[in-house]
Scaffold this active site. Structure first.
Site, PDB file in Angstrom:
ATOM      1  N   ASP A 173       8.303   4.748  -1.759  1.00 52.86           N
ATOM      2  CA  ASP A 173       7.891   3.877  -0.657  1.00 52.86           C
ATOM      3  C   ASP A 173       8.780   4.100   0.563  1.00 52.86           C
ATOM      4  OD1 ASP A 173       6.520   1.852   0.625  1.00 52.86           O
ATOM      5  OD2 ASP A 173       6.911   0.334  -0.906  1.00 52.86           O
TER       6      ASP A 173
ATOM      7  N   ASP B 101      -1.966  -1.192   2.074  1.00 47.59           N
ATOM      8  CA  ASP B 101      -1.643  -2.444   1.377  1.00 47.59           C
ATOM      9  C   ASP B 101      -2.848  -3.370   1.371  1.00 47.59           C
ATOM     10  OD1 ASP B 101       0.884  -1.905   0.581  1.00 47.59           O
ATOM     11  OD2 ASP B 101       1.888  -2.977   2.204  1.00 47.59           O
TER      12      ASP B 101
END
Ligand code: DGJ
Length: 741
Positions: A480, A550
């Site tokens: 990430d 997301d």
């Protein structure tokens, strides 16, 4: 496929069975472009394509010579000065303060295959017959600096990969203030420009605008490719649609700052440029040093936008993505993030995993929160080891073994480039972050950016990650990256070299990836950046798939995946089913529709499966079975966009196997309409002469021609949700015996 140099006319013709790219040494010794487009037969002389003549105010190269003026010529890699007043492809600052250069053709080499670019991601070949490369050396004889233009043409794709290398053979230091990967001048401007723009949770909207006189373009100055602008633009003719007409795609294999622009001059020529954004970039090149630009990929299509996308899909999934996972079927995963956030107990995650296992899910991924002191986003980043044994009594190793004992693989989340001030790492090395001397570094998500320009920082993080990956059976890593770069200053570099920091940061990221994939070739990497803020071709070279967004709301996802598909193959698109109401937009959509969208990507789940009803679990079981059955096809088939969800009514797309024997179609209704029109969906990519059965119902067959020309009738009662808001369906097609006459 061939690259031919005609000695007499000093022309270069790069061609394969689909495209031609023709360049010429111009009267001033610089390089010009004569043609780029659909294949034309080879001739030794295309010089008539170099138009010239007298124009007032034009700057010429010689006195009493009125034919050749750079301003009115299609230049191949334009410089500043010398009378081309459009945007240059590069700028080179000399010790005397001049930026005027004159790079003239010196020599060239042509070879089979394609070299890798050291330290940078790039397209590759597996066999040297797959591509041919030319390197044209241009020299500025005053400075003794070479500029090497590199072009590779692929045998099987309408693709040219371009990059540039500067080599300083002289005695003085020069500074490169701009080095674009490609610049190309086209003879007209009757195009529309497509870009993929967005923001967090609504990445890669498809935006189309007509070209106009002046400079138009997009860029990222955020340190990474960004959610705002993807490193891609396309030009299409106004009449071009999804399946017909001309389009040219320009994609940059790079994950840092970038720019893509089109300058239309007042004589209606278009200059397209793509490369590292020049702002914040300045590369000091000492004698005998060189600089290699990232690679730009140019795709030509005369079969519309779908044709362009399919070329990108094919070449990126087979000649950009590398390693064991390139062709391997990807595991269906369950990720705990949306279910638990960073505060979880081992019991909780084991329960999620064991329920997932019962549904056929293959991989459990432990997301953020397992390392250091990490119960929220305020601490822990940088400490890549377990310290909280209340959470993980037997550490990662113990948890991974328990997951393995259930018959599932285990994956783990890292955010290697980041640090919280509240961490052991920061307490020990507070000078390891990017920040300007004497000034405060700005936080984002309470975190700061590690100075990845420094080898020792990269090595330190590598060692921590290596230890974790060595000690536990980890088969998947989610990498990430949750903030943009603001104070881009490295104390590891001298004042005069700060202009290298943006680029060297990305090189540091690539280096860490390379070290890890070399040591752990079996691990599947999925890149992520607050969702899809670093969904770019550079990342795909290291991580075969990317967490797309997301935003897991099915309706928003149709748009995000639709936009993403302009460049990126389904095998790269991480797509998960999550709970409702959706955590990002609060929308409630049927579980079937969430699955039907996520099937067109690499499927995963991101919810607490234990909270579901028996019926819902059954639906998930079926989705998992479906994906297992079709994932090979999803990864290797041709993807067609059928209906644009941005237009509001419905979205539709399909995948067809290479042999055209199998296909499946996703249809998604957005809002229901009272007393609405009949819906007829015209398919594409099938074999006109084959018969197909629908959903394994052998009682009726449909000709490929029927399905493509008459269309498939979408009956709203057949959709999950019977045509109400957000209802959808996947239709499966299989060829059956018998040929259409
Ligand atoms: C952002 C990612 O996109 C999410 O999936 C999750 O991993 C969080 N970061 C964790 O902090």
């Amino acid at each position: 496929m061939a690259i031919i140099f005609s000695e007499q006319t000093r022309e270069f013709h790069l061609f394969n069975h689909q495209i031609s790219y023709i360049m010429k040494v111009l009267p001033n010794g610089q390089m010009g472009n004569l043609y780029y487009g659909k294949k034309i037969k080879h001739k030794n002389n295309y010089s008539y394509l170099l138009e010239g003549g007298h124009r007032s105010l034009a700057v010429y190269c010689e006195e009493n010579e009125y034919f050749f003026s750079p301003q009115y010529t299609r230049m191949e890699y334009p410089c500043t000065g010398m009378g081309d007043f459009r945007e240059p492809a590069f700028e080179l600052l000399q010790e005397n303060g001049s930026r005027i250069t004159n790079f003239q053709y010196q020599s060239h080499i042509i070879y089979k295959g394609k070299n890798r670019l050291s330290g940078l991601p790039a397209l590759y070949v597996e066999d040297e017959d797959e591509a041919e490369t030319i390197e044209i050396t241009l020299t500025d004889s005053l400075l003794k600096v070479d500029c090497i233009l590199q072009y590779s043409i692929f045998r099987d794709y309408p693709v040219i990969a371009r990059s540039v290398k500067f080599y300083n053979h002289g005695n003085e230091k020069v500074t490169l203030d701009r080095v674009l990967s490609a610049s190309i001048d086209l003879p007209d401007a009757e195009y529309e420009m497509i870009q993929l723009s967005g923001a967090w949770a609504r990445e890669r909207d498809v935006i189309c605008r007509k070209l106009n006189v002046g400079v138009q373009g997009i860029n990222s100055r955020r340190g990474i490719s960004s959610a705002e602008q993807n490193p891609f633009i396309a030009l299409k003719r106004p009449e071009t649609n999804e399946f017909s007409g001309e389009a040219i795609g320009f994609s940059l294999i790079y994950s840092g700052n970038h720019m893509e622009s089109v300058e239309v001059d007042t004589c209606n020529m278009s200059r397209i440029q793509i490369g590292i954004h020049p702002e914040g970039f300045s590369w000091l090149l000492k004698p005998e040093e060189s600089f290699q630009s990232p690679e730009a990929v140019l795709v030509y299509s005369d079969q519309g936008m779908n044709g362009m996308s399919q070329t990108f899909h094919r070449i990126y999934r087979s000649r950009l993505v590398r390693g064991l996972w390139r062709d391997r079927e990807r595991p269906i995963l369950i990720n705990n993030w949306e279910a638990t956030g960073p505060q979880f107990t081992e019991r909780q995650v084991l329960d999620i995993a064991s329920t997932a296992k019962k549904m056929g899910i293959e991989l459990f991924v432990l997301d953020d929160g397992w390392f250091g002191k990490r119960d929220d986003d305020k601490s822990g980043l940088g400490d890549w080891y377990v310290t909280d044994y209340d959470k993980l009594p037997e550490g990662i190793e113990g948890l991974a073994k328990k997951i393995n004992a259930m018959g599932m693989d285990f994956g783990l989340w890292f955010e290697p480039e980041m640090i919280n001030k509240d961490s052991d790492l920061f307490r020990e090395h507070s000078d390891w972050i990017l920040s300007a001397p004497g000034r405060k570094a700005s936080p984002s998500r309470n975190q700061y950016v590690l100075d990845f320009t420094s080898e020792k920082v990269v090595e330190y993080i590598y060692n921590l990650m290596e230890r974790v990956l060595m000690n536990a059976p980890i088969t998947y890593v989610k990498w990430d990256m949750n903030r943009y770069l603001s104070e881009v200053y490295s104390t590891a570099h001298k004042a005069g070299e700060q202009g290298k920091v943006f680029h060297k940061y990305i090189l540091g990221v690539y280096r860490l990836y390379e070290l890890l994939i070399e040591k752990f070739p079996e691990v599947l990497f999925e890149s992520c950046s607050s969702g899809g803020a670093r969904f770019d071709p550079g990342m795909l070279y290291y991580a075969p798939q990317t967490w797309t967004s997301d935003n897991t709301d099915a309706i928003e996802r149709i748009k995000i995946q639709y936009g993403t598909s302009f460049v990126y193959p389904l095998s790269s698109i991480g797509a998960h089913v999550s709970e409702v109401p959706n955590q990002q937009v609060g929308r409630v959509t049927p579980l079937e529709t969430r699955g039907n969208v996520a099937q067109f990507g690499m499927l995963g789940y991101e919810l607490d499966l234990q909270r579901l009803t028996e019926r819902e679990r059954q639906i998930i079981k079926e989705q998992v079975e479906f994906h297992k059955k079709y994932r090979k096809l999803i990864m290797s088939g041709d993807f067609y966009r059928l209906q644009n969800p941005f237009e509001g009514k419905a979205g539709a797309w399909m995948v067809v196997s290479q042999d055209k024997n199998e296909a499946f179609v996703g249809f998604y209704k957005i809002l229901s309409i009272a007393n609405e029109e009949w819906i007829r969906l015209k398919l594409t990519g099938l074999d006109e002469n084959k018969r197909y059965i629908l959903d394994e119902d052998e009682s009726e067959w449909f000709g490929g021609d029927e399905l493509m020309h008459a269309g498939m009738v979408i009956c709203k009662e057949d959709l999950c949700g019977r045509g109400r808001d957000f209802s959808s369906r996947i239709y499966r097609l299989k060829s059956c015996m018998g040929q259409e006459g």
